[in-house]
Design a protein around this motif. Structure first.
Motif, short mmCIF file in Angstrom:
data_model
loop_
_atom_site.label_atom_id
_atom_site.label_comp_id
_atom_site.label_asym_id
_atom_site.label_seq_id
_atom_site.Cartn_x
_atom_site.Cartn_y
_atom_site.Cartn_z
N ARG A 135 0.84 -1.21 0.00
CA ARG A 135 0.00 0.00 0.00
C ARG A 135 0.87 1.26 0.00
O ARG A 135 0.60 2.22 -0.73
CB ARG A 135 -0.94 0.00 1.20
N SER A 178 2.37 1.60 -3.46
CA SER A 178 1.35 2.03 -4.42
C SER A 178 1.07 3.52 -4.28
O SER A 178 0.96 4.24 -5.29
CB SER A 178 0.05 1.26 -4.22
N LEU A 199 0.24 4.03 -8.15
CA LEU A 199 -0.15 2.84 -8.90
C LEU A 199 -1.37 2.19 -8.26
O LEU A 199 -1.55 2.27 -7.05
CB LEU A 199 0.97 1.79 -8.87
N THR A 200 -2.15 1.50 -9.08
CA THR A 200 -3.23 0.70 -8.54
C THR A 200 -2.63 -0.53 -7.85
O THR A 200 -1.48 -0.89 -8.11
CB THR A 200 -4.18 0.21 -9.65
N SER A 201 -3.41 -1.17 -7.02
CA SER A 201 -2.90 -2.38 -6.35
C SER A 201 -2.60 -3.46 -7.37
O SER A 201 -1.62 -4.20 -7.23
CB SER A 201 -3.89 -2.87 -5.29
N GLY A 202 -3.39 -3.55 -8.43
CA GLY A 202 -3.12 -4.54 -9.47
C GLY A 202 -1.82 -4.26 -10.21
O GLY A 202 -1.04 -5.17 -10.48
N GLY A 203 -1.57 -3.00 -10.53
CA GLY A 203 -0.33 -2.63 -11.18
C GLY A 203 0.88 -2.92 -10.29
O GLY A 203 1.91 -3.40 -10.76
#
Length: 164
Positions: free
Chosen positions: A77, A80, A85-89
């Motif tokens: 977190r 990110s 960035l998104t958590s997926g990225g």
């Protein structure tokens, strides 16, 4: 600084002046150059980091861990948020970097649901070499400016960024 010949942005400005002389294109001239510098430097930095098996985005992850100081550990977190960035990225980057042995993920001892990401010794060595290589590319790009010009430009860009 010596005068520099006209560039591609000047050609664009001249074209707009010919078809729309009523436009004040100074902002376009400035941002057109900023965008072109960003693209050219992005490509140059990709090449510099590629020698170490990293993309710019992957360098950003290991670089963030490195500059966080010992113990070179952050949560996904925190990474990110720092890198926007998104958590997926972030997960994709962490997967690749972990597979390459540059970082490891462990359970957070203070939060059963959380993870901690730590740079490995190999990751430290790679990022230290990569950051030096990247700085050399940036230093070379600034070679047309003297120290005072570079400092003025840095200050002006800081002021511009703060206003955005």
């Amino acid at each position: 600084m010596s005068e520099v010949s006209k560039d591609a942005v000047d050609a664009i400005i001249d074209q707009w002046a010919a078809v729309r002389p009523d436009l004040e294109t100074a902002p376009m001239a400035l941002f057109g150059r900023i965008f072109r510098i960003d693209r050219a430097m992005g490509d140059a930095m990709e090449r510099a980091y590629a020698r170490y098996g990293l993309t710019r985005g992957e360098f950003d992850v290991v670089g963030t861990l490195r500059r966080s100081g010992e113990p070179y550990t952050l949560s996904p977190r925190q990474l990110s948020a720092t890198l926007m960035l998104t958590s997926g990225g972030m997960t994709g980057r962490l997967d690749k970097l972990e597979k390459a042995g540059l970082l490891c993920r462990r359970p957070d001892p203070h939060d059963r649901r959380g993870l901690q990401v730590t740079i490995t010794d190999r990751g430290l060595a790679v990022v230290d070499e990569a950051v030096a290589a990247g700085l050399e590319v940036q230093r070379a790009a600034l070679s047309g400016l003297d120290e005072e010009e570079a400092a003025v430009l840095t200050g002006l860009l800081r002021k511009l960024l703060a206003g955005i």
